[in-house]
Design an enzyme around this catalytic site. Structure first.
Site, PDB file in Angstrom:
ATOM      1  CG  ASP A 185     -51.816 -41.548  -7.389  1.00 31.51           C
ATOM      2  OD1 ASP A 185     -50.875 -42.217  -7.871  1.00 31.51           O
ATOM      3  OD2 ASP A 185     -52.164 -40.450  -7.848  1.00 31.51           O
ATOM      4  CB  CYS A 212     -30.287 -21.326 -14.964  1.00 35.65           C
ATOM      5  SG  CYS A 212     -30.855 -20.096 -16.161  1.00 35.65           S
ATOM      6  CE1 TYR A 213     -31.643 -14.784  -9.581  1.00 33.24           C
ATOM      7  CE2 TYR A 213     -31.906 -16.544  -7.963  1.00 33.24           C
ATOM      8  CZ  TYR A 213     -31.800 -15.194  -8.269  1.00 33.24           C
ATOM      9  OH  TYR A 213     -31.830 -14.262  -7.264  1.00 33.24           O
ATOM     10  CD  GLU A 222     -32.994 -28.500 -14.699  1.00 34.37           C
ATOM     11  OE1 GLU A 222     -33.489 -27.378 -14.501  1.00 34.37           O
ATOM     12  OE2 GLU A 222     -31.760 -28.706 -14.673  1.00 34.37           O
ATOM     13  CE  LYS A 243     -50.342 -41.687 -11.495  1.00 30.17           C
ATOM     14  NZ  LYS A 243     -51.582 -41.444 -10.747  1.00 30.17           N
ATOM     15  N   GLY A 276     -34.572 -19.980 -12.042  1.00 31.27           N
ATOM     16  CA  GLY A 276     -35.697 -19.150 -11.637  1.00 31.27           C
ATOM     17  C   GLY A 276     -35.833 -17.943 -12.538  1.00 31.27           C
ATOM     18  CG  HIS A 295     -32.426 -25.093 -17.193  1.00 25.00           C
ATOM     19  ND1 HIS A 295     -32.909 -24.977 -15.909  1.00 25.00           N
ATOM     20  CD2 HIS A 295     -32.440 -23.844 -17.736  1.00 25.00           C
ATOM     21  CE1 HIS A 295     -33.219 -23.707 -15.672  1.00 25.00           C
ATOM     22  NE2 HIS A 295     -32.942 -23.001 -16.758  1.00 25.00           N
TER      23      HIS A 295
END
Length: 520
Positions: free
Chosen positions: A234, A86-87, A179, A376, A59, A177
Site C-alpha cells: 500500500d 435482503c433487508y 454478492e 487491496k 442488514g 445475497h
C-alpha cells in the site's frame, strides 16, 4: 464525498456484514461505486452524488423495529435502476406499498434454491440454466405481499417473493445475497443490473492512474509532501504514484525499527533509490525500538510502544524537511468504510493497529490519501500499472509492528535473529514448491518455550517455532493452507538443520475466526 469523472453507483448500507462484497463485485465489473451509510444519505447528498443506479444492502434490522433504517423516499424518484438485497428488498416493499411479515417459521439461513417463474427478465440472463439456482439466504422476516407494479420472477421454499421486479420503473429486489461466494452465479446478476443501468465499465486502473495524478497535483500544488514508507504494497504504490505526480516534492521516510525480516531494509531501500530514484530517508532506529521493548512481553503494550515510537521518530525526520505541508498515507477504501459505520457505534477492538494516526493534527499537516478509493486487489493492479515488479506487488502482507508480534513473550535480539533465519527458510520452501501465490500470508512465530531435543549424540534445549500459512480474500476471514505432510516434514528438517536455536517445528491449523492470522 469523492468526486470522480466516472458514472457512479451508490450502495446504501444498512449494516450488512457483507456490504463490502457488493462493492468488490461491482469493481470487478469495472463499475465505480461507493458505500455510504443510510443515515448520511440525504436528498441533498443524492443530488450531489447523482448516482446512475442505487443498491440497497442487507442488514440486521427489521422494518418493524422502532426507528428502522430506511433510505430517503427520493431514492425511488431519481428515475434510475434500484436493486434491493435482503433487508433492502424488505424496506423497498415496505416503503412502496407492499407488506413484510415477521419470521414465524419462514426464516432461511444458508444455502437455498430459487426456481424461476414462467416469465424471464434481463436481470436473470444466464440464470436457471439447470432449472434452479443456488443462492445464499440470511433472513428472518420475509415479504408477504409485493408492492404495486411488481411481479414475481423467482421463488424459494421459504421466500415466495425471492426475486421481484417492477420493470417499468427498473426496480429489482431479491431476498438472497448475490454478492457472497455461496451464490455462485451472483456476479452474473450484478452484471445484468449494471448493464441495464447503462454502465460501460470505464473504471480501470489506467483511467484511475491518470485521474489520481491530476487530483494529487491539484491538491498539493507546489508544496512538499512526506510519506511514511513501510515497504508494504500500500505505502509503496502510494509513494510511486505520488512521485509520478509531483517528483522531487515528495520525500519518503523509511523507519527501520529492527523488527524487519531478513535483508528487508536493504531490499526496500535499494529498490526505491536505484529503480525509482525517489528521495528517501532511511531512518535506522533499531537500537531505540529494541531498547524500549527490552523486557516487555504484553502484546498490546508492545504495539503501543512501537506505534508511539514510530510517531516520534517519523516526526523527528519530517521536521527536517523544510516546507512540508502534506502527509501521504496508504489508506484504503475498507479503512474509509469502517471508519464510518452505519450505526456510528464503535467496534470491538481486537488489537491496536499500527499506523501514523494522529500525526496530521500533531504536526499541522494536511493528508494526501491517493488510494482511499481502492480495495487491496485494486492497489495491486495499480502497482502493476505503475510498473512495480510482480515479485514486490505479490508480497504477503507484513504487519507494522513486524516481528515483534511473531515473537510472543519477551523480545530479545537472539530470538529475532533465530526468527529471521527460520522465516527465510520457510518462505524459500514455499517459493521452491510454487505455493507462494496460492497463500495470502505465511510466516514463522518463535514460541516462548524451550524444548528438549537430540541432535547427533547430544541433548539440546532450544526454542520451538510454529509455521503459519493462510488463504484469504481480504484478511477478514482466513483458513489454514493444507500443506502436504511431505512439505511440512521437509520444511521442519531444513529449519532444524539450518537454524541454530530451534529444535522443534509445529504447524498452526487454526482458522480466523476463532484465531487471528498473526499470533499477537
Amino acid at each position: 464525498m469523492t468526486q470522480t469523472q466516472h458514472d457512479r453507483l451508490l450502495i446504501i448500507d444498512f449494516g450488512s456484514q457483507v456490504t463490502q462484497l457488493i462493492a468488490r463485485r461491482l469493481r470487478e465489473l469495472n463499475v465505480y461505486c461507493e458505500i455510504h451509510p443510510f443515515n448520511l444519505v440525504t436528498e441533498a447528498f443524492l443530488a450531489e452524488f447523482a448516482p446512475k443506479a442505487v443498491i440497497l444492502s442487507g442488514g440486521p434490522a427489521s422494518v418493524f423495529d422502532e426507528g428502522a433504517p430506511r433510505p430517503p423516499a427520493k431514492v425511488f424518484e431519481l428515475g434510475v435502476p434500484v436493486l434491493g438485497i435482503c433487508y433492502g428488498q424488505q424496506v423497498m416493499m415496505h416503503m412502496l406499498g407492499g407488506h413484510v411479515e415477521r419470521g414465524h417459521g419462514t426464516a432461511e439461513f444458508g444455502r437455498a434454491y430459487v426456481t424461476p417463474s414462467e416469465d424471464r427478465i434481463d436481470l436473470l440472463k444466464g440464470w436457471f440454466l439447470d432449472t434452479r439456482e443456488q443462492v445464499w439466504m440470511s433472513h428472518g422476516d420475509h415479504v408477504s405481499k409485493i408492492a404495486p407494479g411488481f411481479a414475481v420472477y423467482g421463488t424459494s421454499p421459504n421466500a415466495p417473493f425471492a426475486i421481484t421486479a417492477d420493470l417499468e420503473r427498473r426496480f429489482y429486489a431479491v431476498q438472497f445475497h448475490p454478492e457472497v461466494h455461496h451464490t455462485p452465479n451472483g456476479r452474473t446478476l450484478y452484471e445484468n443490473f449494471v448493464r441495464d443501468a447503462g454502465f460501460t465499465g470505464d473504471w480501470t486502473m489506467e483511467a484511475y492512474r491518470e485521474e489520481a495524478i491530476r487530483k494529487i497535483r491539484e491538491q498539493v500544488g507546489d508544496k512538499k509532501v512526506i510519506c511514511a514508507l513501510s515497504g508494504g504494497v500500500d505505502s509503496s504504490v502510494a509513494a510511486i504514484l505520488l512521485h509520478e505526480a509531483i517528483g522531487d516534492q515528495l520525500t519518503c521516510v523509511f523507519v527501520d525499527h529492527g523488527l524487519l525480516r531478513l535483508n528487508e531494509a536493504t531490499e526496500v531501500v535499494t529498490m526505491f533509490r536505484e529503480h525509482y530514484n525517489l528521495p528517501l530517508i532511511h531512518a535506522d532506529e533499531s537500537e531505540l525500538f529494541l531498547g524500549k521493548l527490552d523486557g516487555v512481553s504484553d502484546p498490546e503494550t508492545k504495539r503501543k510502544i512501537i506505534g508511539g515510537l514510530f510517531i516520534d521518530v517519523f516526526q523527528k525526520y519530517a521536521n527536517g524537511i523544510e516546507g512540508a505541508e502534506f502527509l501521504a498515507q496508504g489508506t484504503l477504501y475498507p479503512d474509509v468504510i469502517e471508519s464510518v459505520s452505519f450505526s456510528g457505534g464503535p467496534s470491538v477492538t481486537i488489537k491496536s493497529h499500527h499506523n501514523v494516526g494522529g500525526l496530521p493534527e500533531k504536526m499541522g499537516l494536511k493528508l494526501v490519501e491517493p488510494l482511499r478509493e481502492l480495495f487491496k486487489d485494486e492497489v495491486r493492479a495499480l502497482g502493476r500499472e505503475l510498473g512495480l515488479p510482480d515479485s514486490f506487488i505479490g508480497r504477503h502482507p507484513f504487519p507494522g509492528p513486524g516481528l515483534a508480534i511473531r515473537c510472543p513473550g519477551e523480545i530479545t535480539r537472539e530470538k529475532l535473529e533465530i526468527l529471521r533465519k527460520a522465516d527465510a527458510v520457510y518462505i524459500d520452501q514455499i517459493r521452491k514448491h510454487g505455493l507462494y501465490d496460492e497463500i495470502w500470508q505465511a510466516f514463522v512465530a518463535i514460541l516462548p518455550v524451550r524444548t528438549v531435543g537430540v541432535m547427533g549424540d547430544g541433548r539440546t534445549y532450544d526454542f520451538a517455532c510454529a509455521l503459519r500459512a493462510v488463504t484469504s480474500v481480504d484478511g477478514m476471514t482466513a483458513d489454514y493452507y493444507p500443506f502436504s505432510h511431505d512439505f511440512l516434514g521437509e520444511t521442519a528438517t531444513r529449519i532444524i538443520n539450518e537454524v541454530k536455536g530451534i529444535n522443534r517445528v509445529t504447524y498452526d491449523v487454526t482458522s480466523k475466526p476463532p484465531g487471528t492470522i498473526e499470533w499477537e
